[in-house]
Scaffold this motif. Sequence first.
Motif, PDB file in Angstrom:
ATOM      1  N   ASP A 106       0.815  -1.212   0.000  1.00 55.57           N
ATOM      2  CA  ASP A 106       0.000   0.000   0.000  1.00 55.57           C
ATOM      3  C   ASP A 106       0.850   1.265   0.000  1.00 55.57           C
ATOM      4  O   ASP A 106       0.458   2.299   0.541  1.00 55.57           O
ATOM      5  N   HIS A 107       2.005   1.174  -0.641  1.00 56.71           N
ATOM      6  CA  HIS A 107       2.887   2.345  -0.751  1.00 56.71           C
ATOM      7  C   HIS A 107       2.163   3.554  -1.344  1.00 56.71           C
ATOM      8  O   HIS A 107       2.389   4.692  -0.931  1.00 56.71           O
ATOM      9  N   SER A 108       1.275   3.328  -2.301  1.00 57.67           N
ATOM     10  CA  SER A 108       0.586   4.431  -2.975  1.00 57.67           C
ATOM     11  C   SER A 108      -0.331   5.211  -2.043  1.00 57.67           C
ATOM     12  O   SER A 108      -0.737   6.328  -2.368  1.00 57.67           O
ATOM     13  N   ARG A 109      -0.656   4.645  -0.874  1.00 59.19           N
ATOM     14  CA  ARG A 109      -1.528   5.342   0.082  1.00 59.19           C
ATOM     15  C   ARG A 109      -0.763   6.279   1.001  1.00 59.19           C
ATOM     16  O   ARG A 109      -1.377   7.056   1.739  1.00 59.19           O
ATOM     17  N   MET A 110       0.551   6.242   0.958  1.00 56.62           N
ATOM     18  CA  MET A 110       1.352   7.051   1.878  1.00 56.62           C
ATOM     19  C   MET A 110       1.498   8.481   1.358  1.00 56.62           C
ATOM     20  O   MET A 110       2.584   8.951   1.014  1.00 56.62           O
ATOM     21  N   LEU A 111       0.371   9.175   1.308  1.00 59.82           N
ATOM     22  CA  LEU A 111       0.331  10.554   0.857  1.00 59.82           C
ATOM     23  C   LEU A 111       0.102  11.472   2.046  1.00 59.82           C
ATOM     24  O   LEU A 111      -0.438  11.066   3.072  1.00 59.82           O
ATOM     25  N   PHE A 112       0.530  12.711   1.904  1.00 60.62           N
ATOM     26  CA  PHE A 112       0.258  13.706   2.947  1.00 60.62           C
ATOM     27  C   PHE A 112       0.245  15.086   2.306  1.00 60.62           C
ATOM     28  O   PHE A 112       0.551  15.257   1.108  1.00 60.62           O
ATOM     29  N   ASN A 113      -0.142  16.074   3.079  1.00 58.43           N
ATOM     30  CA  ASN A 113      -0.193  17.456   2.616  1.00 58.43           C
ATOM     31  C   ASN A 113       0.665  18.324   3.528  1.00 58.43           C
ATOM     32  O   ASN A 113       0.835  18.019   4.706  1.00 58.43           O
ATOM     33  N   VAL A 114       1.192  19.392   2.979  1.00 60.35           N
ATOM     34  CA  VAL A 114       1.945  20.368   3.762  1.00 60.35           C
ATOM     35  C   VAL A 114       1.272  21.728   3.589  1.00 60.35           C
ATOM     36  O   VAL A 114       1.144  22.216   2.468  1.00 60.35           O
ATOM     37  N   LYS A 115       0.849  22.283   4.704  1.00 58.98           N
ATOM     38  CA  LYS A 115       0.150  23.570   4.679  1.00 58.98           C
ATOM     39  C   LYS A 115       1.065  24.623   5.306  1.00 58.98           C
ATOM     40  O   LYS A 115       1.347  24.563   6.507  1.00 58.98           O
ATOM     41  N   VAL A 116       1.534  25.556   4.499  1.00 59.70           N
ATOM     42  CA  VAL A 116       2.400  26.634   4.977  1.00 59.70           C
ATOM     43  C   VAL A 116       1.519  27.862   5.250  1.00 59.70           C
ATOM     44  O   VAL A 116       0.819  28.346   4.362  1.00 59.70           O
ATOM     45  N   VAL A 117       1.563  28.333   6.487  1.00 57.87           N
ATOM     46  CA  VAL A 117       0.711  29.441   6.919  1.00 57.87           C
ATOM     47  C   VAL A 117       1.562  30.472   7.656  1.00 57.87           C
ATOM     48  O   VAL A 117       2.768  30.285   7.855  1.00 57.87           O
ATOM     49  N   SER A 118       0.929  31.548   8.079  1.00 60.20           N
ATOM     50  CA  SER A 118       1.630  32.559   8.866  1.00 60.20           C
ATOM     51  C   SER A 118       2.007  31.977  10.224  1.00 60.20           C
ATOM     52  O   SER A 118       1.366  31.033  10.710  1.00 60.20           O
ATOM     53  N   PRO A 119       3.044  32.524  10.872  1.00 57.79           N
ATOM     54  CA  PRO A 119       3.422  32.024  12.202  1.00 57.79           C
ATOM     55  C   PRO A 119       2.283  32.079  13.208  1.00 57.79           C
ATOM     56  O   PRO A 119       2.175  31.199  14.069  1.00 57.79           O
ATOM     57  N   GLU A 120       1.401  33.073  13.084  1.00 59.62           N
ATOM     58  CA  GLU A 120       0.282  33.192  14.014  1.00 59.62           C
ATOM     59  C   GLU A 120      -0.713  32.047  13.823  1.00 59.62           C
ATOM     60  O   GLU A 120      -1.176  31.448  14.807  1.00 59.62           O
ATOM     61  N   ARG A 121      -1.027  31.738  12.587  1.00 59.90           N
ATOM     62  CA  ARG A 121      -1.945  30.618  12.320  1.00 59.90           C
ATOM     63  C   ARG A 121      -1.325  29.291  12.726  1.00 59.90           C
ATOM     64  O   ARG A 121      -2.027  28.375  13.179  1.00 59.90           O
ATOM     65  N   TYR A 122      -0.014  29.173  12.556  1.00 57.88           N
ATOM     66  CA  TYR A 122       0.685  27.954  12.963  1.00 57.88           C
ATOM     67  C   TYR A 122       0.565  27.747  14.474  1.00 57.88           C
ATOM     68  O   TYR A 122       0.236  26.646  14.932  1.00 57.88           O
ATOM     69  N   GLU A 123       0.819  28.792  15.244  1.00 53.72           N
ATOM     70  CA  GLU A 123       0.720  28.682  16.697  1.00 53.72           C
ATOM     71  C   GLU A 123      -0.711  28.341  17.116  1.00 53.72           C
ATOM     72  O   GLU A 123      -0.922  27.544  18.042  1.00 53.72           O
ATOM     73  N   GLN A 124      -1.680  28.914  16.417  1.00 60.19           N
ATOM     74  CA  GLN A 124      -3.071  28.625  16.743  1.00 60.19           C
ATOM     75  C   GLN A 124      -3.404  27.167  16.440  1.00 60.19           C
ATOM     76  O   GLN A 124      -4.154  26.518  17.182  1.00 60.19           O
ATOM     77  N   HIS A 125      -2.843  26.645  15.369  1.00 62.97           N
ATOM     78  CA  HIS A 125      -3.083  25.240  15.023  1.00 62.97           C
ATOM     79  C   HIS A 125      -2.557  24.316  16.112  1.00 62.97           C
ATOM     80  O   HIS A 125      -3.218  23.325  16.478  1.00 62.97           O
ATOM     81  N   LEU A 126      -1.377  24.625  16.648  1.00 67.61           N
ATOM     82  CA  LEU A 126      -0.829  23.798  17.721  1.00 67.61           C
ATOM     83  C   LEU A 126      -1.721  23.848  18.956  1.00 67.61           C
ATOM     84  O   LEU A 126      -1.941  22.822  19.621  1.00 67.61           O
ATOM     85  N   LYS A 127      -2.258  25.022  19.257  1.00 69.48           N
ATOM     86  CA  LYS A 127      -3.179  25.140  20.392  1.00 69.48           C
ATOM     87  C   LYS A 127      -4.456  24.334  20.146  1.00 69.48           C
ATOM     88  O   LYS A 127      -5.006  23.724  21.076  1.00 69.48           O
ATOM     89  N   ASP A 128      -4.910  24.322  18.893  1.00 75.37           N
ATOM     90  CA  ASP A 128      -6.108  23.537  18.564  1.00 75.37           C
ATOM     91  C   ASP A 128      -5.856  22.043  18.760  1.00 75.37           C
ATOM     92  O   ASP A 128      -6.742  21.310  19.226  1.00 75.37           O
ATOM     93  N   LEU A 129      -4.659  21.577  18.405  1.00 76.13           N
ATOM     94  CA  LEU A 129      -4.318  20.168  18.620  1.00 76.13           C
ATOM     95  C   LEU A 129      -4.296  19.840  20.110  1.00 76.13           C
ATOM     96  O   LEU A 129      -4.759  18.766  20.535  1.00 76.13           O
ATOM     97  N   ALA A 130      -3.780  20.778  20.908  1.00 73.52           N
ATOM     98  CA  ALA A 130      -3.756  20.561  22.357  1.00 73.52           C
ATOM     99  C   ALA A 130      -5.173  20.483  22.915  1.00 73.52           C
ATOM    100  O   ALA A 130      -5.469  19.659  23.794  1.00 73.52           O
ATOM    101  N   LYS A 131      -6.070  21.327  22.428  1.00 69.69           N
ATOM    102  CA  LYS A 131      -7.449  21.313  22.897  1.00 69.69           C
ATOM    103  C   LYS A 131      -8.149  20.002  22.536  1.00 69.69           C
ATOM    104  O   LYS A 131      -9.051  19.545  23.231  1.00 69.69           O
ATOM    105  N   LYS A 132      -7.729  19.378  21.425  1.00 68.14           N
ATOM    106  CA  LYS A 132      -8.298  18.094  21.016  1.00 68.14           C
ATOM    107  C   LYS A 132      -7.739  16.931  21.833  1.00 68.14           C
ATOM    108  O   LYS A 132      -8.179  15.778  21.667  1.00 68.14           O
ATOM    109  N   GLY A 133      -6.776  17.213  22.696  1.00 69.27           N
ATOM    110  CA  GLY A 133      -6.173  16.157  23.511  1.00 69.27           C
ATOM    111  C   GLY A 133      -4.989  15.474  22.863  1.00 69.27           C
ATOM    112  O   GLY A 133      -4.484  14.468  23.390  1.00 69.27           O
TER     113      GLY A 133
END
Length: 319
Positions: free
Chosen positions: A269-296
């Motif tokens: 299933d090598h063909s399933r090993m796909l991912f995305n990279v989302k480059v955002v502003s540093p502020e949005r990046y920090e907010q994303h990390l906080k959102d992950l923390a809120k999700k546990g």
Amino acid sequence: MSPNGSDRSPRRPMRRKLLQALTAGLVLATATGCTWKDFPRLGMPTPVTEEAPRILSLWQGSWAAALAVGVLVWGLILWSAIFHRRSRTKIEVPPQTRYNVPIEALYTVVPIIIVSVLFYFTARDESKLLELSKKPDVTVNVVGFQWSWCFNYIENVEGSTGDAKTSKELDAIPDRYKEAFPDNAGGVYACGVPGERNPQTGNPGPTLWLPEGKTVRFVLTSRDVIHSFWVVPFLMKQDVIPGHTNAFQVTPNHEGTFLGKCAELCGVDHSRMLFNVKVVSPERYEQHLKDLAKKGQTGYVPAGIEQTAHEKNRETNQL
């Protein structure tokens, strides 16, 4: 006139075929989706990191060298075919040259020079691209496994406690990489699950978030077999090897969502090993990390297989 009484030259069908081949080649060259602006990149995507233009320059230089050698070889072949073809009036064997020391030296020395020049520029750029002297602003432990990816964001995140330098989950990472970790970094993580897609593009796989303008170090580990971490417009990829940790760093300079994939045939299933990279502003990046923390999604997922004895010895010798 031909023997059967026809004045049709036997060369005409060959000329017609040559004309048809040239026409087909012209159509293929002009009917593609590329524009003249894309041509200088010679098939490479638009670079989106500060380091990628170096790779693009190496790619273009290699093509230029290959074209120069190709023109020389094609020219010599055509010259020999045209000016040394058999005479129609004279049936004779042309002069035979058994040894020609200057020519033999030439076709021995010239390839060595070509390979040496290509080796020099490749080694120069590779050493620069793999340089880790600059302390990164962001460190991400990329964990490859059959058949997806996990991303350990080694950051001080509100709502997450711990220390990446002593975390049991990150034991597979050598100490020389842990030196760049932030102190008391609890961190957050994201892991790919079957059927996951990027909400903006619809492309399959988990999404790795990165801040624009910040130096990001990727620490690559595997849980099972060899994978390869490749973000296409970064123009760079590196193997993810079980028991052996690789690392490189880039500085994204364009916001957007880009495609990533495993570039190493790692199983059924090598063909399933796909991912995305989302480059955002540093502020949005920090907010994303906080959102992950809120999700546990705090702490770290296991980084991978423990270092091999050979890798541990290399680690000891470098300390």
